[in-house]
Design an enzyme around this catalytic site. Sequence first.
Site, short mmCIF file in Angstrom:
data_model
loop_
_atom_site.label_atom_id
_atom_site.label_comp_id
_atom_site.label_asym_id
_atom_site.label_seq_id
_atom_site.Cartn_x
_atom_site.Cartn_y
_atom_site.Cartn_z
CE1 TYR A 23 -3.49 -2.46 0.02
CE2 TYR A 23 -2.73 -3.52 2.27
CZ TYR A 23 -3.49 -3.48 1.24
OH TYR A 23 -4.32 -4.81 1.12
CG HIS A 78 -11.99 -8.58 -3.03
ND1 HIS A 78 -11.40 -8.60 -4.31
CD2 HIS A 78 -11.25 -7.64 -1.99
CE1 HIS A 78 -10.21 -7.62 -4.17
NE2 HIS A 78 -10.28 -7.46 -2.98
CG HIS A 98 -7.62 -2.28 -6.30
ND1 HIS A 98 -8.26 -2.34 -5.38
CD2 HIS A 98 -8.18 -2.63 -7.51
CE1 HIS A 98 -9.55 -2.70 -5.88
NE2 HIS A 98 -9.67 -2.85 -7.06
C1 DQA Z 1 -7.04 -2.77 -2.11
C2 DQA Z 1 -7.11 -4.15 -2.30
C3 DQA Z 1 -8.13 -4.84 -1.34
O1 DQA Z 1 -7.77 -6.35 -1.59
C4 DQA Z 1 -7.71 -4.64 -0.01
O2 DQA Z 1 -8.84 -5.30 0.76
C5 DQA Z 1 -7.57 -3.40 0.36
C6 DQA Z 1 -7.11 -2.27 -0.31
C7 DQA Z 1 -6.15 -1.93 -2.62
O3 DQA Z 1 -5.98 -0.71 -2.90
O4 DQA Z 1 -5.09 -2.72 -3.07
O5 DQA Z 1 -8.14 -2.89 1.42
O6 DQA Z 1 -8.46 -2.21 -2.56
#
Ligand code: DQA
Length: 144
Positions: A23, A78, A98
Amino acid sequence: MRKVLILNGPNLNMLGKRPKEHYGTLTLAEINQRLMEANEGYFDLEFFQSNSEGELITRLQQSMDYFGILINPASYTHTSIGIRDALEMCNGIKLEIHLSKVDEREAFRRVNLIRDICEKCFQGKHENSYLEALNYLKEIVKNS
Ligand code: DQA
């Protein structure tokens, strides 16, 4: 002025404390600041984050005629048919965001309930996923 909603789902208020390899290091406030700087007056940007599915759905219902929606539903990507159904009603350009490379992570993250109703997906580039999506909208305006 063209309105653009930047909608973020659960746990994204905790960016900065979440695993950096997925992230990045910026907080959500810092990402939003970068988006405001990159906007260059093109759009009326509105930012909304919630950990609650219902609040995210209500915010989408209030944004049906926005020019664009940058949406990172986080874990709800998801699981949430409700967010998908609300997003589907939005008439603007829908871009899936994402921070992590969600398609290359655990199998449960490959279940994706919004991909087919979004124009494009930006993933795996940390804060740059958001910035590239904003640029994509700017290019549409420039070419119109
Ligand atoms: C996310 C990816 C998702 O699988 C995860 O649950 C997140 C963040 C991302 O920004 O990479 O909380 O959306």
